[in-house]
Design an enzyme around this catalytic site. Structure first.
Site, PDB file in Angstrom:
ATOM      1  N   ARG A  84     -17.422  41.019 116.757  1.00 54.77           N
ATOM      2  CA  ARG A  84     -16.651  41.732 117.681  1.00 54.77           C
ATOM      3  C   ARG A  84     -16.670  41.051 118.928  1.00 54.77           C
ATOM      4  NH1 ARG A  84     -13.087  45.308 114.574  1.00 54.77           N
ATOM      5  NH2 ARG A  84     -14.243  46.218 112.932  1.00 54.77           N
ATOM      6  N   LEU A  86     -16.827  41.891 123.083  1.00 58.68           N
ATOM      7  CA  LEU A  86     -17.183  43.173 123.880  1.00 58.68           C
ATOM      8  C   LEU A  86     -16.431  42.862 125.379  1.00 58.68           C
ATOM      9  CD1 LEU A  86     -21.047  42.900 123.012  1.00 58.68           C
ATOM     10  CD2 LEU A  86     -19.252  44.584 122.585  1.00 58.68           C
ATOM     11  N   HIS A 102     -23.840  30.899 117.882  1.00 57.83           N
ATOM     12  CA  HIS A 102     -22.680  30.446 117.171  1.00 57.83           C
ATOM     13  C   HIS A 102     -22.922  29.025 116.410  1.00 57.83           C
ATOM     14  CE1 HIS A 102     -18.167  30.142 116.916  1.00 57.83           C
ATOM     15  NE2 HIS A 102     -18.530  28.734 117.077  1.00 57.83           N
ATOM     16  N   ALA A 166     -31.029  25.614 111.621  1.00 54.53           N
ATOM     17  CA  ALA A 166     -31.201  25.236 112.878  1.00 54.53           C
ATOM     18  C   ALA A 166     -30.906  26.474 113.829  1.00 54.53           C
ATOM     19  CB  ALA A 166     -29.965  24.177 113.236  1.00 54.53           C
TER      20      ALA A 166
END
Ligand code: GRF
Length: 297
Positions: A84, A86, A102, A166
């Site tokens: 989500r 924010l 990410h 990683a």
């Protein structure tokens, strides 16, 4: 630091964080009632909270999350597979104290299906990024990245698995950098003035601020204006080089080259010694010395 993890799914990054910081993760929150991350938290004896994210109900969600964070005395929020966005209000309140991971080398391939995006673009390399969270999608200041190769035979799943390995190395390392005060968002002009007074320039990099702080610790505040302004000064140059060395494990040079940089630190130490700063140099590089053994990528 008291940590909270927000996760929407499987929770493998949560597991890596639990391993790295036993006892420090006090709260796990998910917007999905059946997230495996909540089960992992319960198994570890940690408060696991489901906070629903109703359509158009972000403000309600954030208020509930904030209340839980307050109750548990959380000082650092870690998004790990939290799906989500924010608000600027929430991320502003947590500026510098909220991180995300990410599965790409941002700014390339933000958003969903980052691994498929890398394959579709024909990228030879991808990886992962730990970054501070702002109100954008995967746009906050970068803390740490790790590169992995993209193979011709890769599918999104095989690439995701390689990147995930990683991620599990990168996320704890990034948290330790934040905890040590070595990673923080790019300073604003107000930040700079508040910390360094009216002598501060309106813009300085994170690296310059780290070096300026080293100079203050070293009792050499007279070199701070030079380091912030990028002006030549032998002690300022030493502070920058010392900072580069203690973070050399984070660069994207091949691992053997990074290790060689670390192994060849004697000339820099000799420079520190000539400036009567040998002990200070040793203390500064000691802060991250243990990361060399923990860096495989
Ligand atoms: C990871 O690839 C992370 O980078 C992305 O979502 C995935 C979460 O995996 N944001 P897990 O739930 O931590 O196993």
């Amino acid at each position: 630091m008291t940590l909270a993890v927000l996760a929407s799914g499987r929770g493998s990054n949560l597991a890596a964080l639990l391993d790295a910081f036993p006892g420090d993760v006090r709260l796990v929150i998910s917007d999905k009632p059946d997230a495996a991350a909540l089960d992992r938290a319960r198994e570890a004896g940690i408060t696991a909270a489901h906070v629903p994210f109703p359509k158009g109900g972000r403000a309600t969600f954030e208020a509930q999350v904030q209340a839980l964070l307050d109750t548990h005395g959380v000082t650092l929020v870690l998004l790990a597979g939290f799906m989500r966005l924010l608000s600027a209000d929430f991320t502003g309140r947590w500026r510098g104290r909220i991180l995300n991971i990410h599965p790409s080398l941002l700014p390339a391939f933000p958003g969903l299906h980052a691994q498929q995006q890398a394959l579709d673009a024909g990228a030879a390399w991808s990886g992962c990024t730990v970054h501070f969270v702002d109100a954008g999608m995967d746009t906050g200041d970068i803390i740490l990245q790790k590169r992995v190769p993209v193979l011709r035979s890769d599918t999104a799943d095989t690439l995701a698995a390689r990147i995930l390995t990683a991620e599990h190395e990168a996320y704890p390392q990034a948290v330790r950098l934040v905890r040590a005060g070595l990673a923080f968002p790019r300073p604003t002009p107000d930040d700079l003035r508040a910390e360094f007074g009216d002598q501060a320039p309106p813009h300085a990099s994170v690296r310059q601020v780290r070096a300026a702080r080293l100079l203050q610790q070293w009792g050499r505040p007279e070199a701070v204006p030079a380091v912030l302004a990028g002006a030549p000064h032998p002690v300022a140059a030493l502070a920058l080089a010392t900072d580069d060395l203690r973070l050399a494990w984070t660069t994207d040079a091949p691992l053997n080259e990074r290790h060689a940089t670390w192994a060849d630190r004697a000339p820099l130490r000799a420079r520190a010694q000539a400036l009567h700063l040998a002990e200070e140099f040793d203390a500064a590089v000691h802060v991250t010395a243990h990361e060399w053994e923990r860096t495989t990528l």
